[in-house]
Design an enzyme around this catalytic site. Structure first.
Site, PDB file in Angstrom:
ATOM      1  N   CYS A  91      10.282  48.161 126.987  1.00 40.96           N
ATOM      2  CA  CYS A  91       9.360  47.879 125.882  1.00 40.96           C
ATOM      3  C   CYS A  91       8.686  46.552 126.198  1.00 40.96           C
ATOM      4  O   CYS A  91       9.338  45.505 126.199  1.00 40.96           O
ATOM      5  CB  CYS A  91      10.092  47.800 124.545  1.00 40.96           C
TER       6      CYS A  91
ATOM      7  N   CYS B 137       1.313  48.341 122.148  1.00 45.73           N
ATOM      8  CA  CYS B 137       2.381  48.640 123.103  1.00 45.73           C
ATOM      9  C   CYS B 137       2.026  47.945 124.407  1.00 45.73           C
ATOM     10  O   CYS B 137       0.990  48.250 125.008  1.00 45.73           O
ATOM     11  CB  CYS B 137       2.517  50.148 123.297  1.00 45.73           C
TER      12      CYS B 137
END
Length: 281
Positions: free
Chosen positions: A215, A76
């Site tokens: 994101c 991530c």
């Protein structure tokens, strides 16, 4: 069980961070913890849980990432930026650091106070032009996997994205996320290039199963696809997401991607103790 935690966010992508060197929670226990404490309203609430652990090589530490549904996230980008700052503040690493992730080793740097950059895992698979058939329509996409095992991202253009509500994109996002063309599922990144060459991005995240405010790896995948398709020529691309703005820097050598850096703001929100009485580990 009392578990100390830190809550951080990067562009609205929020995370619970624990120092698992103190607790030695197993992989299965961390999955249970993530699914429970990431649930909004019923617990602390976040997009994901990160556990900092000792590394088993020369890197500074290991980052384990779990999505809000308890599934493992290979990597991530915004999470990596947050945990890098967490490690620096807690004197686990210096201003420049390296750390292990499921997708490979990541380099992080505290650029200036809250501004943190990470060198993302390089793409292991790139398909710049593919047609996906869905509901008797054909959608041109790019497909990129970052790191190994690869973090899957679909890049798809959507005209008028800035003025489009998430709910009107949800049906298409879910259909693509579970499409048979992507055996392990995919994160779906809608984009639109603005007149100033900045790119608006909205991401439906696998594991969260919803649109998120940001994101990092999705933004980087969009920037990389547009750069490689020569739709944008600047090697530093500004990405605007609902949670704010970040920059993606791209470096090439002999036709190959050598640098994929994500740079943006981080925010320390809170420190506390998880006391969830419904949590069973």
């Amino acid at each position: 069980m009392r578990i100390e935690f830190t809550k951080m966010q990067g562009l609205g992508n929020d995370f619970i961070i624990i120092d698992n060197r103190q607790y030695a929670l197993t992989f299965q226990q961390l999955q249970i913890l993530a699914k429970k404490v990431c649930t909004r309203r019923f617990s602390v609430g976040s997009d994901g849980l990160m556990a900092l652990e000792n590394s088993n090589d020369s890197t500074d530490f290991r980052m384990r990432f779990f999505n809000a549904d308890g599934s493992v996230g290979e990597m991530c980008g915004n999470g990596a930026r947050c945990i890098a700052r967490y490690a620096y503040i807690n004197k686990i690493a210096g201003k420049k650091m390296t750390f292990q992730t499921t997708a490979g080793i990541v380099s992080g740097e505290i650029i200036n106070d809250r501004l943190v950059g990470v060198l993302l895992n390089l793409p292991e698979f790139i398909e710049l032009r593919r047609i996906v058939s869905l509901h008797q329509n054909e959608y041109p996409i790019s497909y990129i996997e970052l790191g190994s095992p690869g973090l899957p991202h679909v890049v798809i253009e959507h005209k008028g994205l800035k003025d489009t509500d998430d709910t009107s994109l949800t049906e298409l996002a879910i259909a693509l996320r579970y499409h048979e063309a992507f055996p392990k599922g995919a994160n779906i990144n809608f984009y639109e290039i603005g007149k100033d060459s900045a790119v608006t991005v909205r991401t439906y995240e696998r594991g969260v199963e919803d649109f998120t405010l940001a994101c990092g790896t999705g933004s980087a995948s969009v920037a990389l696809a547009l750069f490689l398709r020569e739709e944008l020529s600047n090697n530093i691309i500004r990405i605007n997401v609902p949670g704010g703005s970040l920059d993606v820097a791209i470096g090439m050598s002999d036709g190959k991607v050598e640098i994929l850096q994500l740079i943006g703001d981080t925010n320390m929100i809170a420190e506390g103790i998880i006391l969830d009485e419904d949590l069973k580990l």
